[in-house]
Design an enzyme around this catalytic site. Structure first.
Site, PDB file in Angstrom:
ATOM      1  N   ASP A 199       0.868  -1.187   0.000  1.00  0.00           N
ATOM      2  CA  ASP A 199       0.000   0.000   0.000  1.00  0.00           C
ATOM      3  C   ASP A 199       0.900   1.231   0.000  1.00  0.00           C
ATOM      4  O   ASP A 199       2.119   1.108  -0.156  1.00  0.00           O
ATOM      5  CB  ASP A 199      -0.969  -0.019   1.193  1.00  0.00           C
ATOM      6  CG  ASP A 199      -2.325   0.578   0.811  1.00  0.00           C
ATOM      7  OD1 ASP A 199      -2.346   1.755   0.428  1.00  0.00           O
ATOM      8  OD2 ASP A 199      -3.342  -0.135   0.895  1.00  0.00           O
ATOM      9  N   HIS A 273      -3.083   2.910  -4.677  1.00  0.00           N
ATOM     10  CA  HIS A 273      -2.465   2.496  -3.409  1.00  0.00           C
ATOM     11  C   HIS A 273      -1.026   2.003  -3.605  1.00  0.00           C
ATOM     12  O   HIS A 273      -0.578   1.085  -2.918  1.00  0.00           O
ATOM     13  CB  HIS A 273      -3.299   1.391  -2.743  1.00  0.00           C
ATOM     14  CG  HIS A 273      -4.563   1.909  -2.117  1.00  0.00           C
ATOM     15  ND1 HIS A 273      -4.592   2.473  -0.867  1.00  0.00           N
ATOM     16  CD2 HIS A 273      -5.837   1.975  -2.582  1.00  0.00           C
ATOM     17  CE1 HIS A 273      -5.831   2.846  -0.584  1.00  0.00           C
ATOM     18  NE2 HIS A 273      -6.612   2.562  -1.605  1.00  0.00           N
ATOM     19  N   GLU A 340      -9.999   2.378  -5.099  1.00  0.00           N
ATOM     20  CA  GLU A 340      -9.702   3.786  -4.801  1.00  0.00           C
ATOM     21  C   GLU A 340      -8.525   4.324  -5.621  1.00  0.00           C
ATOM     22  O   GLU A 340      -7.658   5.016  -5.096  1.00  0.00           O
ATOM     23  CB  GLU A 340      -9.397   3.945  -3.299  1.00  0.00           C
ATOM     24  CG  GLU A 340     -10.563   3.538  -2.431  1.00  0.00           C
ATOM     25  CD  GLU A 340     -10.260   3.605  -0.936  1.00  0.00           C
ATOM     26  OE1 GLU A 340     -11.126   4.081  -0.189  1.00  0.00           O
ATOM     27  OE2 GLU A 340      -9.167   3.168  -0.503  1.00  0.00           O
TER      28      GLU A 340
END
Ligand code: ACM
Ligand code: ZN
Length: 620
Positions: A199, A273, A340
């Site tokens: 991440d 990410h 995302e």
């Protein structure tokens, strides 16, 4: 289910000894259990017999689990005999699958039968949970009789995918901690460990062909303080916080999980990410501008964290990464994230724009879909199936993708209607990083997912083919989870609730009965030195404006048999304070409401102390 009814008809134990199960407190609740009179007592002379060599490792697992507390090791022998018998059924029952088991305990014998070692392993969990709670201790427990009640149990899971996810990027957890997490989830008959390995705040797996991923990507500046409010890394500040798993570590953990019938599904989160990977290899980004691994400071839309799908080098690096991932993890699934993904840099990147033109894509959503479809081809060439978060639906789903539905169930429903496999992990039932009770007495996080929210989760929506819902999992994101003790606190007991959701039939679940079993498992966890949250004992505080616009406070509890006491006079409440009956008027000039719950005449929950102006704000 049919198989289970058949068993009940067949067994017909003597009526006098029959009792509906009450005293045994197994989580997840078995499909069918009958408690009979009497016990089987384990002594140092008890022998475990295995009728098949495949069962020797699970017998050794059981011996290891009990020998610390008992202070002796049981002998394991091949064959059958008087004592504890583990048996692979010679007439494999095709309807009951690899994970079901039958258990019969009488004063003289224990007989545990299954089609496969998996089923025996789950039967062992049931046996361990029927031993006194001291069994969870790793040190010698004096004066305990190691009795298992006489039972007949017939059990099998509802779903094949029963998982927990742990984010080791935002905070790093050691090899031993990861093993402990796997061990704990396996004890509740869960079988998937989804390992979020990369991440923006850290890359956690050695990739030998791209060494900078861990040399640079695994380390950040050390910080405490609220996530997203932290001070960014300062010029020349050392990067001392982090860690990663070597190939040897991974192999060891994969084997440890396999010994517990847990499949590890690794996740490398792309194309979003990905700040840690970009900091290590800026050439796979659009602007090459990122320097520091994020420490939990605000950065979205400012620092680049999406890989550039316009550049071929990105896919060359990804191929190297996923070649090593595919080699290390035997699971047929690899999770590629997909969630995302900020696409702002793509809109301005000449390479991304060229890709959009050449591939005749409509927009950056289709560019993400192009990326995921290429990832699917890449994984399929390595004999792996792609799993992704539900954003992978945007711009068009890759042909064979399995979808993990997290933003509610809607995207999972949509994917299932398109014929895709789905794993349900909606935030409001499955996100273990959320508050689990009154926020003012919990470590800071966001939103709320109570124990009852997890327990009341129903993974199969009416309108889809249930066969496409593989199951579900709880997800522990670790932004606000800096230690393993806190990971346990956030996971249990909500993880127990989810274990029951994924194992036990819908009809067999019962919230009040579950709560009594949770209380028993708190005692067991204490002996095992495992942390958990007692948030279900805290009062639920709901301020509201009545029909005249006057602020009132409704108090409630998540579980029954709690009494609530309160004060407005700035003293600590106890059972001599006013007892809550109906919504409270706030006395003139009061500044604070304090609340405590009692159970069986003893304080049960934490004392909640809230300023009246804070309560007022909650109504808005
Ligand atoms: C997610 O929570 N971003 C999958
Ligand atoms: Zn680009």
């Amino acid at each position: 289910m049919q198989f289970l009814w058949y068993f009940l008809v067949l067994v017909k134990p003597p009526k006098s000894s029959l009792k509906v199960i009450k005293e045994i407190t197994i989580i997840p609740k078995p499909a069918n259990a009958i408690l009979n009179a009497g016990n089987f007592k384990i002594t140092k002379n008890t022998v475990i017999f295995c009728n098949n060599n495949d069962l020797l490792p699970v017998a050794e697992y059981m011996v290891a689990k009990i020998s610390g507390a008992m202070g002796f090791s049981l002998q394991i022998k091949e064959g059958t005999g008087k004592g504890i018998n583990f048996k692979i059924s010679d007439t494999a029952d095709s309807t009951s699958g690899n994970e079901s088991y039958k258990l019969q305990v009488t004063p003289k014998n224990i007989e545990l039968t299954a089609n496969k070692a998996n089923g025996i392993f789950y039967g062992i969990q049931t046996l361990l949970q029927m031993l006194p709670p001291q069994i969870k201790s790793s040190s010698l427990q004096q004066n305990v009789e190691w009795k298992i009640p006489c039972v007949e149990i017939e059990d099998s899971p509802r779903f094949p995918w029963r998982g927990l996810m742990l984010d080791v990027s935002r905070h790093f957890f050691t090899k031993e901690e990861v093993k402990a997490y796997i061990d704990q989830l396996a004890e509740y008959k869960m079988n998937v460990f989804h390992w979020h390995l990369s991440d923006d705040q850290g890359w956690r797996i050695e990739i030998k062909s791209l060494p900078k991923l861990t040399e640079i990507g695994a380390w950040r500046a050390e910080r405490v303080g609220d996530w997203w409010q932290r001070e960014p890394r300062q010029e020349n500040e050392p990067v001392t916080y982090g860690g990663f798993y070597t190939h040897e570590d991974i192999k060891e953990i994969v084997q440890y999980a396999k010994d517990r019938f847990v499949e590890i599904v690794p996740e490398i989160d792309v194309p979003g990410h990905s700040l840690a990977a970009i900091a290590a290899y800026p050439e796979i980004s659009c602007t090459h501008s990122v320097k520091d691994i994020n420490v939990g400071n605000k950065f979205y839309t400012v620092d680049e964290n999406s890989l550039c799908p316009g550049k071929e080098i990105t896919f060359e690096y990804l191929d190297k990464i996923f070649t090593e991932i595919a080699m290390l993890f035997p699971s047929e699934y690899i999770h590629v994230g997909g969630d995302e993904c900020y696409k702002g840099f793509w809109s301005k990147c000449p390479d991304c724009q060229k890709r959009i033109q050449n591939e005749k894509l409509k927009d950056t959503y289709e560019l993400q879909s192009y990326f995921i479809k290429r990832m699917e081809k890449m994984l399929e060439a390595k004999n792996k199936k792609l799993v992704g978060w539900d954003e992978i639906l945007e711009g068009g789903l890759a042909p064979n993708a399995t979808v993990m539905s997290w933003r509610g169930m809607e995207n999972g429903i949509k994917a299932a209607k398109e014929g895709h496999q789905v794993i349900m992990t909606p935030t409001n039932h499955c996100y273990l990083d959320l508050y689990q009770g009154e926020p003012s007495v919990e470590p800071a996080t966001y939103s709320i997912c109570r124990l009852s929210d997890s327990y009341n989760f129903e993974p199969v929506p009416d309108e889809v083919d249930p066969n496409l819902i593989l199951g579900g999992q709880g997800n522990l994101w670790s932004e606000a989870v800096p230690t393993f003790r806190h990971a346990e606190y956030m996971t249990w007991p909500r993880g127990w609730a989810l274990a029951e959701v994924f194992w036990t039939s819908k009809e067999n679940k019962n919230w009040e009965n579950f709560v009594t079993r949770v209380e028993d498992h708190f005692v067991r966890a204490d002996f095992g030195k495992i942390n958990y949250a007692r948030s279900m004992y805290n009062a639920i505080v709901t301020p509201f404006n009545d029909e005249n616009g006057i602020l009132k406070i409704k108090l409630d509890t998540e579980i029954k048999d709690l009494k609530i006491f309160f004060t407005f006079d700035n003293t600590n409440p106890d059972s001599y304070s006013p007892k809550y009956e109906t919504p409270l008027f706030i006395p003139k000039n009061a500044t604070r409401l304090r609340i405590i719950t009692y159970k069986d005449e003893k304080p049960a929950g934490k004392m909640i102390s809230l300023r009246i102006d804070e309560l007022q704000k909650r109504v808005l």
